[in-house]
Design an enzyme around this catalytic site. Structure first.
Site, PDB file in Angstrom:
ATOM      1  N   ARG A 316       7.760  -4.317 -13.388  1.00 48.76           N
ATOM      2  CA  ARG A 316       7.041  -4.307 -12.111  1.00 48.76           C
ATOM      3  C   ARG A 316       5.787  -5.176 -12.179  1.00 48.76           C
ATOM      4  O   ARG A 316       5.382  -5.763 -11.177  1.00 48.76           O
ATOM      5  CB  ARG A 316       6.691  -2.878 -11.682  1.00 48.76           C
ATOM      6  CG  ARG A 316       6.225  -2.775 -10.244  1.00 48.76           C
ATOM      7  CD  ARG A 316       6.056  -1.327  -9.811  1.00 48.76           C
ATOM      8  NE  ARG A 316       7.307  -0.709  -9.443  1.00 48.76           N
ATOM      9  CZ  ARG A 316       7.755  -0.560  -8.203  1.00 48.76           C
ATOM     10  NH1 ARG A 316       7.042  -1.044  -7.186  1.00 48.76           N
ATOM     11  NH2 ARG A 316       8.890   0.049  -7.943  1.00 48.76           N
ATOM     12  N   GLU A 719       1.161   4.266  -3.740  1.00 46.04           N
ATOM     13  CA  GLU A 719       0.650   3.291  -4.695  1.00 46.04           C
ATOM     14  C   GLU A 719      -0.052   2.069  -4.088  1.00 46.04           C
ATOM     15  O   GLU A 719      -1.054   1.593  -4.636  1.00 46.04           O
ATOM     16  CB  GLU A 719       1.805   2.810  -5.579  1.00 46.04           C
ATOM     17  CG  GLU A 719       2.389   3.903  -6.436  1.00 46.04           C
ATOM     18  CD  GLU A 719       3.702   3.469  -7.084  1.00 46.04           C
ATOM     19  OE1 GLU A 719       3.776   3.516  -8.319  1.00 46.04           O
ATOM     20  OE2 GLU A 719       4.622   3.091  -6.344  1.00 46.04           O
TER      21      GLU A 719
END
Length: 801
Positions: A316, A719
């Site tokens: 990621r 997030e």
């Protein structure tokens, strides 16, 4: 149906447990009433970072007051090694220790205090081995927990040489402790036929179920895991609740008595992993306007002693190395470094903030070297809408709103006007300096592991018209249960107080994914909607048959069921009639995210269903004598799609931003030369407090619907707000830059503590003095001629100071 026509969705309704939180009556795992025979456990930890275990004498531990049982790796009846990705973590140390704080054994005693006292009586002899303690050392030794990953496009070496501008640099960024308000807790009790009932403060009940079953050597159906709520998780309870759950379950089976593990805060710090700290080396070429022509990153991520979730976190980071910018040519090497320290794990953002910070640091560098406003350089490099719109992992950006969003924030925050004010302030003040930065965020939503993007729900409608929903997500304060209840209430047309969400329970909804990756509402909301629509379809069929209505004319709204213009019944009366007619009033629901796919080997595909966009403008002030800084103001514009609950979402944006500020300014993890984490308590580890919040914090939602068929067109919240705090870090860098000569960049690492700010101020002073010396040399034609061959060499800083 428009958003305004909804009954509960889109409304700022209270958090479903808010009144319980305020009254102090919300039940967490440690609040569950204990059986009289309950034992309390503590974990014995390694005192070395890397060593062979020569001997381990636990006789004094076993004979200590109150001790009932002691277990080591030899007492594990099932599988002794585990891990969320690969089985490389022993339940307890196996012949050697890999980090200081690693669990070596567990003790059950009649009280928490006696268990902790007993643990300290262990006599362990070690033979020290050579530890790897830093990411630099691990990279030099090629010490990896997983193989490196490399993706590239274009002839990057050639393009870097062509410039026309080029420079290299590096950035170090520290990790971050999750510091959930409620620590790690597990409570296990033995039932008939060796069944285990486990209450666990975890984001992933299904994983706790699977790991405990494997450790005990039992099938999963004999282990039931429940979690009503957590006092925070932030990723720290995604995979790393298992050592505590395992200790409780092992000791419960060994003793036949209920066992509770409640980790002391210091022990929690020492045992569990953090956000991955990292070092990045970069090399970038760009035009005179600041357009990036090619960039190379070497990302060195400190993973700790085992893989845990580091592979997905590192992936990621790679996926967010572009942030909101099109990279024409790139080379990204991701190194997953093994060190003898806590195995780092998930933390809000899961590698995304690390990737975004890298490219934003580079953009900031480019602007400083060219003497341009960083916002202008950012805008120049934005993704396009119909061209320049393919990510490094070959996903087409179809929902790009970064241009409009940033323009709106630039206007609403009065960025240009305040830029002039900041420059004027700095010109008039010698000691105090201000800084300003506006930073965008593009954040991908979905688990990168495609199979995890699924969820289930179980809905019961009772004959009094109330409903009970159970789903696979976990509530950690983020409002997931509130939003799921809103979805069910909306679908059935009933009030929120008629819907209750029960504890997450592996015996009700099996094989669930972790509540992580900002997918909690997306996945579980859709699963709950599916269950509600199945029940509703059965009720519509009954109404059409029983009352002779057209199915299209039957409406569920305001606690009523309306059949055309002829019949109106209360929902409760209607449900009672349906029950008498033997209509099923319960259903399961399921959802899997469409469109996504991802090749783990090549890091290409469509790992994300959609993107969330955001931007933040931060203004700071620093004291050049002490290095202290203060966040003066922050303006945030967030793309929440069609918000299901604006009040809950506002809290998530504010909280995520402030947590990110802590990561980048005050939260410093420090290990000594022997590998001991020295910042392992509130006295030595500084999380943000109320006084760290800016006096002016403005949050607005960008008017935008989700282009994908997400739950009620909403977008994820968990997030994406956190990396907006990068604006604060770069504003501090901007303030430091105001003390330097034009073209001098600021070598500032994170977190930007007072010490690092002072160090950076010294460095830019040295750079400015060098610029002044070189300017003096240039006045001498002979000296300038002598330096010409050196200045024309390609490489770092060619053509720049």
């Amino acid at each position: 149906m428009s958003v305004k026509a909804y009954q509960t969705v889109g409304k700022s309704l209270p958090h479903e447990s808010a009144h319980l939180h305020v009254m102090g009556s919300a039940q967490y795992t440690d609040d569950i009433p204990e059986f009289a025979s309950t034992l309390h456990a503590a974990i014995g930890m390694s005192a070395r970072a890397h060593a062979r275990i020569v001997s381990m004498d636990l006789s004094a531990v076993a004979s200590a007051p109150g001790v009932v049982a002691v277990v080591t790796l030899d007492d594990v009846p099932g599988e002794k090694y585990h891990g969320p990705y690969q089985d490389d973590e022993p339940v307890f140390a196996d012949g050697k220790v890999e980090y200081l704080g690693q669990p070596m054994f567990a003790v059950a005693a009649t009280s928490h205090d006696l268990a902790r006292r007993a643990v300290s009586l262990a006599k362990i002899e070690y033979e020290d081995l050579d530890p790897v303690l830093t990411v630099e050392e691990g990279a030099a030794r090629k010490s990896y927990v997983l193989p490196p990953v490399h993706i590239s496009k274009g002839n990057v070496p050639s393009l870097l040489e062509q410039g026309p501008n080029r420079h290299q640099g590096e950035l170090h960024c520290g990790g971050q402790e999750q510091f959930y308000l409620e620590g790690q807790v597990a409570y296990a009790m033995l039932g008939e036929n060796n069944e285990i009932q486990l209450y666990s403060s975890t984001q992933h009940p299904s994983e706790m179920q699977a790991m405990v079953a494997h450790i005990l050597g039992q099938p999963a159906h004999t282990v039931k895991v429940q979690c009503r709520r957590m006092g925070g998780g932030f990723g720290g309870k995604e995979s790393q609740s298992w050592p505590f759950a395992a200790a409780a379950a092992l000791l419960a089976k060994r003793t036949g008595r209920p066992v509770k593990v409640r980790a002391d805060r210091d022990d929690d710090f020492m045992i569990t992993g953090k956000r991955h700290d990292f070092r990045v080396l970069y090399d970038v070429a760009y035009t005179d306007d600041g357009l990036i022509k090619a960039v190379a990153f070497e990302q060195q991520l400190r993973c700790g002693f085992s893989a845990d979730l580091s592979g997905a976190v590192a992936d990621r980071q790679v996926f967010h190395s572009d942030n909101a910018y099109y990279l024409e040519a790139f080379d990204i090497l991701s190194l997953r470094i093994k060190t003898n320290s806590q195995s780092n794990t998930a933390f809000r953002g899961f590698g995304g903030p690390q990737g975004i910070l890298c490219i934003e640091y580079v953009i900031d560098d480019i602007a400083r070297r060219l003497g341009k406003d960083p916002l202008d350089v950012r805008k120049l490099n934005f993704y396009g809408r119909t061209e320049r719109n393919v990510t490094p992992y070959q996903m087409v950006v179809e929902d790009n709103v970064v241009h409009e969003l940033v323009d709106q924030l630039e206007a609403s925050s009065k960025y240009r006007e305040r830029r002039k004010q900041v420059d004027q302030f700095n010109a008039q003040n010698r000691i105090l300096k201000k800084g300003l930065a506006l930073v965008p965020v593009k954040f991908g939503i979905s688990f990168t592991a495609t199979f995890l993007n699924q969820a289930g729900a179980l809905l019961h409608v009772y004959t009094d018209g109330s409903a009970l929903i159970n789903h696979g997500g976990t509530e950690m304060g983020q409002g997931l249960n509130t939003k799921v209840a809103q979805v069910v209430a909306e679908e059935l047309g009933i009030d929120m107080d008629r819907v209750r969400v029960s504890s997450t329970d592996t015996s009700k909804v099996p094989n669930t994914s972790a509540t992580a990756a900002s997918t909690g509402t997306d996945l579980n909301g859709k699963a709950a909607q599916d269950a509600a629509r199945k029940i509703k379809a059965a009720l519509v069929e009954f109404a059409a048959d029983h009352y002779g209505c057209d199915a299209h004319d039957i409406v569920f709204r305001s606690n009523q069921v309306v059949c055309g213009d002829r019949i109106t019944l209360s929902f409760a009366d209607f449900v009672q009639k349906a029950y008498m007619a033997r209509v099923p009033l319960w259903s399961s629901g399921f959802y899997k995210t469409p469109k996504i796919h991802y090749d783990l080997k090549t890091l290409t595909g469509r790992p994300f269903y959609y993107f969330v966009y955001a931007a933040a403008c931060a203004e700071v002030i620093i004291d050049t004598l002490t290095g202290e800084n203060r966040l003066v103001r922050a303006d945030i514009l967030y793309d929440a799609g069609r918000s299901i609950n604006p009040a809950v979402d506002l809290g998530q944006v504010e909280g995520g931003f402030i947590q990110g500020v802590g990561w980048l300014t005050t939260e410093e993890l420090w290990w000594d030369a022997k590998g001991k984490l020295m910042t392992h308590a509130p006295s030595t580890y500084k999380i943000p407090s109320v006084s760290d919040c800016p006096e002016a914090l403005h949050v607005e939602f960008f008017e935008n619907g989700n282009t994908e068929n997400n739950i009620f067109q909403s977008k994820a919240m968990g997030e994406p707000p956190l990396p907006t705090a990068i604006s604060v870090f770069l504003a501090i860098r901007d303030a430091i830059a105001s003390t330097a000569a034009p073209g001098v960049t600021v070598p500032l690492d994170a977190p930007a503590t007072a010490e690092r700010v002072l160090w950076a101020l010294d460095k830019v002073k040295e750079g400015s003095e060098l610029c002044a010396d070189m300017a003096a040399f240039d006045a001498d034609a002979n000296v300038a001629a002598a330096l010409e061959p050196v200045m024309s060499m390609p490489g770092p800083g060619a053509g720049n100071v």
